[in-house]
Design a protein around this motif. Structure first.
Motif, mmCIF file in Angstrom:
data_model
loop_
_atom_site.group_PDB
_atom_site.id
_atom_site.type_symbol
_atom_site.label_atom_id
_atom_site.label_comp_id
_atom_site.label_asym_id
_atom_site.label_seq_id
_atom_site.Cartn_x
_atom_site.Cartn_y
_atom_site.Cartn_z
ATOM 1 N N MET A 91 61.104 -56.637 45.898
ATOM 2 C CA MET A 91 61.758 -57.154 44.695
ATOM 3 C C MET A 91 60.960 -58.337 44.168
ATOM 4 S SD MET A 91 65.777 -56.911 45.700
ATOM 5 C CE MET A 91 66.240 -57.613 44.136
ATOM 6 N N GLN A 92 60.773 -58.376 42.876
ATOM 7 C CA GLN A 92 60.046 -59.449 42.221
ATOM 8 C C GLN A 92 60.727 -59.769 40.900
ATOM 9 O OE1 GLN A 92 57.141 -61.124 43.019
ATOM 10 N NE2 GLN A 92 56.924 -60.094 44.970
ATOM 11 N N PRO A 93 61.018 -61.049 40.638
ATOM 12 C CA PRO A 93 61.509 -61.384 39.299
ATOM 13 C C PRO A 93 60.413 -61.084 38.282
ATOM 14 C CG PRO A 93 61.734 -63.241 40.813
ATOM 15 C CD PRO A 93 60.923 -62.204 41.508
ATOM 16 N N ARG A 94 60.822 -60.597 37.137
ATOM 17 C CA ARG A 94 59.844 -60.239 36.096
ATOM 18 C C ARG A 94 60.226 -60.906 34.779
ATOM 19 N NH1 ARG A 94 56.249 -56.549 38.064
ATOM 20 N NH2 ARG A 94 56.946 -55.565 39.981
ATOM 21 N N HIS A 106 60.142 -61.006 30.446
ATOM 22 C CA HIS A 106 60.634 -60.040 29.454
ATOM 23 C C HIS A 106 59.645 -58.924 29.161
ATOM 24 C CE1 HIS A 106 58.371 -62.925 27.037
ATOM 25 N NE2 HIS A 106 58.222 -61.956 26.153
ATOM 26 N N ASP A 107 58.361 -59.104 29.507
ATOM 27 C CA ASP A 107 57.345 -58.060 29.319
ATOM 28 C C ASP A 107 57.112 -57.246 30.595
ATOM 29 O OD1 ASP A 107 56.811 -58.639 26.632
ATOM 30 O OD2 ASP A 107 55.391 -60.234 27.195
ATOM 31 N N GLY A 108 57.836 -57.580 31.664
ATOM 32 C CA GLY A 108 57.692 -56.832 32.915
ATOM 33 C C GLY A 108 56.662 -57.395 33.873
ATOM 34 N N LYS A 109 56.038 -58.506 33.532
ATOM 35 C CA LYS A 109 55.058 -59.133 34.424
ATOM 36 C C LYS A 109 55.788 -59.940 35.498
ATOM 37 C CE LYS A 109 51.888 -59.703 30.614
ATOM 38 N NZ LYS A 109 51.861 -60.634 29.516
ATOM 39 N N ILE A 110 55.184 -60.001 36.698
ATOM 40 C CA ILE A 110 55.781 -60.778 37.786
ATOM 41 C C ILE A 110 55.885 -62.238 37.364
ATOM 42 C CG2 ILE A 110 55.448 -61.597 40.145
ATOM 43 C CD1 ILE A 110 54.282 -58.846 40.803
ATOM 44 N N LEU A 111 57.063 -62.790 37.570
ATOM 45 C CA LEU A 111 57.362 -64.156 37.161
ATOM 46 C C LEU A 111 57.202 -65.092 38.352
ATOM 47 C CD1 LEU A 111 58.482 -65.742 34.687
ATOM 48 C CD2 LEU A 111 60.741 -65.402 35.676
ATOM 49 N N LYS A 112 56.396 -66.138 38.198
ATOM 50 C CA LYS A 112 56.202 -67.152 39.232
ATOM 51 C C LYS A 112 57.138 -68.323 38.960
ATOM 52 C CE LYS A 112 51.463 -65.861 40.023
ATOM 53 N NZ LYS A 112 50.098 -66.260 40.207
ATOM 54 N N PRO A 113 57.480 -69.109 39.994
ATOM 55 C CA PRO A 113 58.379 -70.249 39.779
ATOM 56 C C PRO A 113 57.887 -71.199 38.691
ATOM 57 C CG PRO A 113 58.073 -69.885 42.119
ATOM 58 C CD PRO A 113 57.122 -68.954 41.410
ATOM 59 N N SER A 114 56.590 -71.370 38.587
ATOM 60 C CA SER A 114 56.048 -72.293 37.580
ATOM 61 C C SER A 114 56.170 -71.751 36.150
ATOM 62 C CB SER A 114 54.574 -72.603 37.884
ATOM 63 O OG SER A 114 53.804 -71.411 37.847
ATOM 64 N N HIS A 115 56.559 -70.491 36.017
ATOM 65 C CA HIS A 115 56.704 -69.880 34.691
ATOM 66 C C HIS A 115 58.158 -69.789 34.237
ATOM 67 C CE1 HIS A 115 52.705 -67.742 35.741
ATOM 68 N NE2 HIS A 115 52.481 -68.922 35.207
ATOM 69 N N ALA A 116 59.044 -70.496 34.949
ATOM 70 C CA ALA A 116 60.466 -70.476 34.585
ATOM 71 C C ALA A 116 61.013 -71.905 34.662
ATOM 72 C CB ALA A 116 61.249 -69.557 35.516
ATOM 73 N N VAL A 117 62.044 -72.156 33.912
ATOM 74 C CA VAL A 117 62.685 -73.465 33.911
ATOM 75 C C VAL A 117 64.206 -73.262 33.807
ATOM 76 C CG1 VAL A 117 62.463 -73.772 31.403
ATOM 77 C CG2 VAL A 117 62.690 -75.775 32.885
ATOM 78 N N VAL A 118 64.956 -74.104 34.469
ATOM 79 C CA VAL A 118 66.413 -74.045 34.374
ATOM 80 C C VAL A 118 66.826 -74.841 33.137
ATOM 81 C CG1 VAL A 118 68.596 -74.724 35.440
ATOM 82 C CG2 VAL A 118 66.736 -73.800 36.840
ATOM 83 N N LYS A 119 67.579 -74.210 32.267
ATOM 84 C CA LYS A 119 68.046 -74.851 31.057
ATOM 85 C C LYS A 119 69.561 -75.036 31.172
ATOM 86 C CE LYS A 119 68.168 -74.342 26.055
ATOM 87 N NZ LYS A 119 67.824 -73.475 24.930
ATOM 88 N N LYS A 120 70.002 -76.260 31.085
ATOM 89 C CA LYS A 120 71.432 -76.564 31.148
ATOM 90 C C LYS A 120 72.055 -76.198 29.803
ATOM 91 C CE LYS A 120 71.238 -78.765 35.152
ATOM 92 N NZ LYS A 120 71.911 -78.492 36.336
#
Length: 150
Positions: free
Chosen positions: A127-130, A132-146
């Protein structure tokens, strides 16, 4: 022993989820239920947990809507614990923990259980988070938005 602070009203979904199923017995009960275990005695034998702890965790999982109690499917006087849709939706979380454990907690060649797809007989893909284009998502490519309450 001091009672732990509830996180059920925390603004973080991870905190709320861990508050609900974050202790080891609850997660292992859900894992076993996903594997088809339904009866108290079977949970106890498989987990080796004390009866009072198992009873407490099963009651909490029923109260929180992850398990439901129903009459035994074999018509006996027993009752069974079955996963609700809410409980079954923990499957991806259990798979992610399993796969993380396989990668990081076993020595090379050390025997362990594997999750196998019933239709193909093959091991379940990692399992890998992806994005919106289906590419593997790394932690540095996501941010938590309140989110702001409306």
């Amino acid at each position: 022993m001091a009672k732990r602070k509830s996180l059920q009203h925390d603004d973080c979904p991870v905190a709320r989820a861990v508050d609900l199923v974050g202790d080891r017995w609850s997660m292992l009960i859900v894992r076993d239920a996903l594997d088809g275990i339904r009866r108290f005695g079977d949970f106890q034998r498989n987990l080796g947990v004390a009866r009072n702890i198992l009873s407490d965790r099963l009651s909490a999982l029923v109260d929180d809507g992850l398990l439901a109690i129903q009459p035994a499917s074999d018509g006996s006087a027993y009752q069974e614990y079955v996963l609700t849709a809410k409980g079954e939706s923990l499957f991806p979380a259990i798979v992610a923990l399993r796969q993380w454990g396989e990668r990081h907690l076993f020595a090379p060649g050390e025997a362990h259980s594997e999750l196998i797809e019933t239709a193909s007989g093959k091991r379940v893909a990692a399992m890998q988070p992806r994005d919106h284009d289906g590419k593997i998502l790394k932690p540095s490519h996501a941010v938590v938005k309140k989110l702001v309450e409306k």
